[in-house]
Design a protein around this motif. Structure first.
Motif, mmCIF file in Angstrom:
data_model
loop_
_atom_site.group_PDB
_atom_site.id
_atom_site.type_symbol
_atom_site.label_atom_id
_atom_site.label_comp_id
_atom_site.label_asym_id
_atom_site.label_seq_id
_atom_site.Cartn_x
_atom_site.Cartn_y
_atom_site.Cartn_z
ATOM 1 N N GLY A 443 69.403 1.839 -69.349
ATOM 2 C CA GLY A 443 69.903 2.628 -68.235
ATOM 3 C C GLY A 443 69.380 3.809 -67.727
ATOM 4 O O GLY A 443 68.983 4.033 -66.633
ATOM 5 N N PRO A 444 69.462 4.638 -68.709
ATOM 6 C CA PRO A 444 69.061 6.037 -68.373
ATOM 7 C C PRO A 444 67.639 6.096 -67.773
ATOM 8 O O PRO A 444 67.309 7.269 -67.310
ATOM 9 N N MET A 445 66.848 5.247 -68.388
ATOM 10 C CA MET A 445 65.321 5.568 -68.002
ATOM 11 C C MET A 445 65.188 5.346 -66.596
ATOM 12 O O MET A 445 64.253 5.867 -65.986
ATOM 13 N N HIS A 446 66.236 4.620 -65.810
ATOM 14 C CA HIS A 446 66.226 4.633 -64.375
ATOM 15 C C HIS A 446 66.122 6.174 -63.826
ATOM 16 O O HIS A 446 65.382 6.628 -62.935
ATOM 17 N N VAL A 447 67.031 6.847 -64.443
ATOM 18 C CA VAL A 447 67.234 8.132 -64.016
ATOM 19 C C VAL A 447 66.076 9.155 -64.403
ATOM 20 O O VAL A 447 65.537 9.671 -63.634
ATOM 21 N N VAL A 448 65.492 9.127 -65.658
ATOM 22 C CA VAL A 448 64.535 10.092 -66.108
ATOM 23 C C VAL A 448 62.997 9.488 -65.212
ATOM 24 O O VAL A 448 62.407 10.287 -65.121
ATOM 25 N N GLY A 449 63.181 8.241 -65.032
ATOM 26 C CA GLY A 449 62.014 7.803 -64.399
ATOM 27 C C GLY A 449 61.741 8.172 -63.083
ATOM 28 O O GLY A 449 60.669 8.825 -62.677
ATOM 29 N N LEU A 450 62.956 8.193 -62.534
ATOM 30 C CA LEU A 450 62.847 8.832 -60.853
ATOM 31 C C LEU A 450 62.746 10.306 -61.033
ATOM 32 O O LEU A 450 62.277 11.010 -60.136
ATOM 33 N N ASN A 451 63.095 10.852 -62.137
ATOM 34 C CA ASN A 451 63.005 12.394 -62.368
ATOM 35 C C ASN A 451 61.782 12.601 -62.944
ATOM 36 O O ASN A 451 61.216 13.747 -63.247
ATOM 37 N N GLY A 452 60.884 11.576 -63.058
ATOM 38 C CA GLY A 452 59.471 12.046 -63.239
ATOM 39 C C GLY A 452 58.627 11.717 -64.457
ATOM 40 O O GLY A 452 57.612 12.179 -64.839
ATOM 41 N N GLN A 453 59.799 11.252 -65.575
ATOM 42 C CA GLN A 453 59.103 11.138 -66.878
ATOM 43 C C GLN A 453 58.007 9.822 -66.986
ATOM 44 O O GLN A 453 58.610 8.811 -66.489
ATOM 45 N N LEU A 454 56.992 10.305 -67.612
ATOM 46 C CA LEU A 454 55.934 9.174 -67.913
ATOM 47 C C LEU A 454 55.963 8.414 -68.717
ATOM 48 O O LEU A 454 56.437 8.773 -69.797
ATOM 49 N N ARG A 455 55.596 7.162 -68.770
ATOM 50 C CA ARG A 455 55.433 6.385 -69.871
ATOM 51 C C ARG A 455 54.132 6.765 -70.359
ATOM 52 O O ARG A 455 53.404 7.227 -70.306
ATOM 53 N N ARG A 456 54.091 6.172 -71.962
ATOM 54 C CA ARG A 456 52.845 6.144 -72.625
ATOM 55 C C ARG A 456 52.664 7.824 -72.866
ATOM 56 O O ARG A 456 51.419 8.134 -73.071
ATOM 57 N N THR A 457 53.418 8.580 -73.009
ATOM 58 C CA THR A 457 53.353 10.174 -73.393
ATOM 59 C C THR A 457 54.124 10.217 -74.633
ATOM 60 O O THR A 457 55.336 9.914 -74.655
ATOM 61 N N PHE A 458 53.420 10.992 -75.615
ATOM 62 C CA PHE A 458 54.045 10.842 -76.949
ATOM 63 C C PHE A 458 55.086 12.364 -76.934
ATOM 64 O O PHE A 458 55.703 12.487 -77.966
ATOM 65 N N THR A 459 54.946 13.069 -75.987
ATOM 66 C CA THR A 459 55.935 14.308 -76.100
ATOM 67 C C THR A 459 56.171 14.535 -74.653
ATOM 68 O O THR A 459 55.517 14.232 -73.762
#
Lengths: 632, 346
Positions: A443-459
């Motif tokens: 669920g929270p991934m919707h939020v952080v995703g729209l807030n710009g967190q990228l997949r495949r990033t180790f940090t």
């Protein structure tokens, strides 16, 4: 082959006779046992893929953590994706198809039982081959989608990509073999009276998925051959300096990859379409529409692949076309949701564990479907592509959807598989933990995703605003782990219990419930003659003038429950004998693949290994052809 | 009954919480990578398209989940039913209805989607051209020298742009696929080797905007960051003229020694300092390194101490970084001298 006299057959070609123990399992060609092998293997890979996910979540629990190095992290997300798609959801679906298709259509086995065994062994060796990379210099780290030119030797010189490409190639062979098998079985071996439109929906979805596979696997096989030729023989398919084109890979990969999404979800949709009618005491609402929308999804699945490529630069015309086609495919998907609700409407719904998971599937899949529409809007996708918003979307489809559906199927058919009932209380606990953990994680991934967190990033850096939600996601992931442990515990206590399940515990509707639990090797003492869709239900109930179901006075469960006979006794049923050769044939493939990887470093030893593998493969094929039809 | 009502409450709560979370996340924040802002014209357009669609999705979500929930409660087995349910097989009118209604909703969404796709692909006449060249794991930005349009001015990891003027970015890659993304300002566009991609957007007001590579490119993908500094047009012009000049370094003391070391070592094989013997083109151009605010793809503040850390062991800061670690070949003092020299390059 049947004409070869037994006396002329050399000893090593005699067919094995063991039906139990180690030899019994490795030589089995019984679709039910092969289904069990698929299921157990897929579940073990599910645990591995889950542990990989937990490590990923530990690394991301807070910004700038050092739980894993960048390279380890990259290997883990590559293995997690590859495992969950190819080694968990596909084979778990295959487990259900193997077990259920012949039973649902009133057949004794699949059309080609030895080919079916070959599919399993090739799948198993493909999976083990991929995981063996851990012991030979590290797992692949280029992502499950392997975008060129990351996969060329210039950027990934180790063997990780080799293991990945060759393993997927093997898994493709397994999928193709079982797909042809299922199609031939479903089209030719249905019980008398079972017209196509009387077939259970799960069997229908098996056909659709099989057709999707035989058309979707070739593009990725071609693409993987190109990658392998670039790596092993120095061709330049993806070498830009020599005129190669990395976008070619993306087209071929997603030409496979999008139908693949439907390959993953349609079996679970089939399962839900079996559970909900049984649990509601009503037939599936709009059977024909559910079947045809499944077929429509199968066809339309071919016209949407470039929605994975909205930011590649294909131009406004292509983007507009694929945005539109992607919105279109939401229609048959949405239709199914309404049909499932329509099935429950007016019923008498029992909230047993299978129903919980099936309804959980519907509830979660709605979310995944709706977020899917928001990134069919191509300009919006330029912001969402490759962020956690996408991760949220496809986990709502493939975990909230496929995994919930598959767990529902496990609870529903467990008594048929094993003759025992899974514990309802622990099943309820399992469901709630899974639902809560799943929503906390994704669920929270919707939020952080729209807030710009990228997949495949180790940090990620501090001050991004993502810390809290990432911690919640990590906690959620461990709740999922506890849920899975509850399921394992449930399986263990159930297997130890002596209580036997009735042959029809859910008051179900389809043919597999007509026979004993677990079914005898030959499935049905007498092949049932089918007079209606939901044949088994119609043997139990008739309808009064208002359309309500009324128990048939002449139906007697104790005589209908088929007494389990010994191997074919009394009915002259002769089942095909076990065989070693599917296993032998399959074994040749990983040997040849290993040789291919050795040839650059070890020269002749590599070529020699390829030759050994080829000999094993050919021995398997010749033995297969020459062995007699049955043991003495 | 207890278990059932708990079941129902939780089923109702989970999606509700999720939606609230979504809404909370959807509001504009000052977060550096927020996608739903109106700092850029492109991001504003996308936001304007996304919100109505999201509202439709939220409405459908509540309607359908509500219907599902109602069905579950209303048609649950209560125990003691005298009759079996009616065996309804379907209802053609209803099924045609729930095929047509979603089709219409989607058709309505498709119209602004397509017109926006076309709009965003337009390039205005007065746009400033900036070339973006992506490499593992940094971005190069190339401008035309205002004095001599045929001469290129190259900077690394920090792009300056005039606020309020459209920028036409031409995006390329030298190795694998990367993606150029400044979420506060615009959607992303891939950098594909052998291909030139275009992206046009305007920063509506001055500010420092954060960017990241959005396409996985192996080891340090997560650290392939950059910043876009939008400033008033005059300030931007002054900056660009300054960047077009050759290096003017102090060549005395520690910095002078650093210059000798820099020009006498492997550094010049990859780095360029205009006006010196260093003419490498595969690593960041350092001509005006002292004027940069950050280091290592916006990972560290640009201080002499951090330059020392970087030169000593780049892989510790950026796994897989192509620059060799000089910690073993140069003394700490030498590395400090190099840092002093680089910092004198204003």
């Amino acid at each position: 082959m049947a004409t070869i006299p037994q006396a002329a057959v050399p000893g090593f070609l005699r067919r094995p006779t063991a039906t139990q123990g180690f030899v019994g399992w490795v030589t089995t060609i019984d679709h039910k046992k092969i289904g069990a092998l698929y299921g157990v293997t897929a579940f073990i890979f599910f645990i591995l893929g889950g542990v990989e996910a937990l490590l990923i979540r530990l690394q991301l629990a807070q910004p700038n953590l050092d739980v894993l190095t960048a390279d380890r992290y990259n290997q883990l997300f590559t293995m997690h994706g590859t495992t969950m798609v190819f080694l968990v959801v596909m084979p778990m679906s295959s487990a259900f198809m193997n077990f259920l298709l012949p039973l649902q259509i009133g057949a004794r086995d699949v059309a080609f039982p030895r080919l079916n065994a070959l599919s399993y062994w090739v799948f198993l060796f493909g999976g083990l081959f991929l995981y063996s990379s851990l012991f030979f210099g590290g797992a692949p780290n280029q992502g499950w989608y392997g975008y060129a030119p990351l996969t060329t030797k210039l950027y990934t010189p180790g063997h990780g990509v080799d293991f990945w490409a060759l393993s997927l190639q093997m898994l493709g062979i397994a999928s193709l073999a079982s797909s042809f098998n299922f199609i031939v079985t479903a089209l030719n071996m249905r019980a008398p009276g079972m017209t196509l439109l009387r077939m259970p929906v799960f069997s229908w979805m098996t056909i659709v998925v099989s057709f999707l596979l035989i058309t979707a696997v070739p593009p990725i096989s071609v693409a993987l051959f190109e990658v392998s030729f670039d790596r092993f023989f120095g061709t330049n398919f993806f070498n830009v300096a020599k005129g190669g084109d990395p976008i070619l890979w993306q087209h071929l990969f997603w030409l496979f990859g999008h139908p693949e999404v439907y390959i993953l979800i349609l079996p679970a949709m089939g399962i839900v379409s079996e559970i909900l009618p049984a649990m509601s005491g009503k037939p599936l609402f709009g059977y024909a529409v559910v079947v045809f929308s499944g077929v429509a999804i199968g066809f339309m699945g071919w016209g949407v692949w470039a929605h994975h490529m909205f930011v590649v630069g294909l131009g406004p015309a292509a983007n507009a076309a694929f945005a539109t086609s992607t919105m279109l495919i939401a229609v048959p998907t949405g239709v199914k949701i309404f049909n499932w609700i329509g099935t429950m409407w007016g019923g008498q719904l029992r909230f047993a564990a299978p129903a919980k998971f099936a309804i959980g599937f519907v509830a979660m899949f709605i979310i995944g479907g709706l977020s899917g529409v928001t990134h069919a809007v191509a300009p919006a996708d330029t912001q969402q592509n490759d962020t956690y918003y996408i991760i949220a979307h496809f986990h709502y489809v493939l975990f909230g959807g496929a995994i919930f559906g598959l767990f529902g199927g496990i609870y529903y058919w467990w008594p048929k598989f094993t003759g025992k009932m899974l514990n309802e209380g622990i099943g309820t606990l399992h469901f709630w933990l899974l639902l809560i953990g799943f929503n906390l994680t994704f669920g929270p991934m919707h939020v952080v995703g729209l807030n710009g967190q990228l997949r495949r990033t180790f940090t990620y850096a501090e001050g991004t605003g993502w810390d809290t939600w990432n911690l919640v996601e990590t906690i959620g992931a461990f709740v999922i782990a506890v849920a899975v442990l509850a399921f394992i515990y449930n399986v263990i206590i159930t297997m130890r219990s002596r209580v036997r399940a009735p042959h029809d515990p859910w008051d179900a509707r389809t043919l597999e419930w007509l026979t004993a639990s677990p079914p005898p090797e030959h499935n049905f003492d007498e092949i049932p003659v089918v007079h209606a869709r939901d044949e088994f239900w119609h043997r139990k109930y008739s309808e009064d003038e208002s359309g309500r179901a009324v128990p048939r006075p002449d139906y007697q469960p104790q005589t209908a429950a088929v007494v389990q006979h010994a191997h074919g006794s009394g009915h002259g049923i002769h089942m095909p004998s076990p065989s070693y050769f599917p296993l032998v044939t399959a074994l040749g493939l990983p040997i040849m693949a290993s040789g291919l990887m050795m040839k650059d470093s070890y020269g002749y030893a590599g070529w020699g290994t390829i030759a050994v593998g080829a000999v094993v493969l050919l021995t398997g094929i010749y033995g297969w052809c020459l062995e007699p039809v049955a043991e003495e | 009954m207890g278990a059932r009502s708990r079941f129902i409450t939780l089923i109702r709560l989970a999606p509700l919480l999720l939606t609230l979370a979504l809404l909370a996340g959807g509001c504009t924040t000052n977060d550096p990578y927020d996608t739903l802002t109106d700092f850029g014209d492109h991001s504003k357009t996308v936001r304007g398209l996304f919100w109505p669609v999201l509202w439709v999705a939220i409405f459908v979500f509540f309607a359908v989940e509500g219907l599902l929930l109602f069905t579950m409660i209303r048609f649950r087995r209560r125990g003691g039913e005298r009759q079996m349910p009616k065996q309804t097989h379907g209802n053609t009118r209803l099924e045609v209805g729930w095929t047509i209604v979603p089709s219409l909703v989607l058709a309505i969404i498709a119209v602004p989607t397509i017109s926006t796709i076309v709009d965003l692909a337009r390039t205005p006449q007065n746009a400033l051209q900036v070339r973006v060249v992506a490499r593992q794991w940094w971005f190069e930005f190339i401008y035309a020298d205002p004095a001599d349009p045929n001469r290129a001015v190259s900077v690394a990891s920090e792009a300056h742009i005039p606020a309020g003027r459209p920028i036409h970015w031409t995006i390329e890659s030298e190795d694998v696929i990367h993606s150029f993304w400044v979420p506060n300002l615009a959607g992303k566009q891939d950098a594909v080797p052998g291909k030139k991609n275009d992206l046009v957007f305007t920063a509506r007001q001055p500010g420092v905007y954060h960017g990241e590579c959005a396409e996985y490119c192996l080891d340090s993908h997560a650290l392939m960051r950059f910043i876009v500094i939008a400033e008033p047009e005059g300030q931007f012009n002054t900056w660009l003229q300054g960047q077009a000049q050759s290096a003017t370094a102090r060549t005395t003391g520690s910095a002078g020694r650093g210059q000798e070391l820099f020009l006498g070592n492997a550094c010049i094989g990859c780095h360029a300092i205009e006006g010196s013997a260093a003419q490498g083109r595969t690593a960041p151009n350092l001509t005006h390194f002292g004027s940069r605010v950050s280091l290592a793809g916006n990972r560290l503040e640009n201080t002499p101490e951090n330059v020392v850390r970087w030169v000593t062991n780049p892989q510790q800061l950026k796994p897989g970084a192509k620059m060799p670690a000089f910690g073993g070949t140069l003394s700490e003092e030498d590395i400090k001298a190099i840092a002093d020299y680089l910092h004198s390059l204003k």
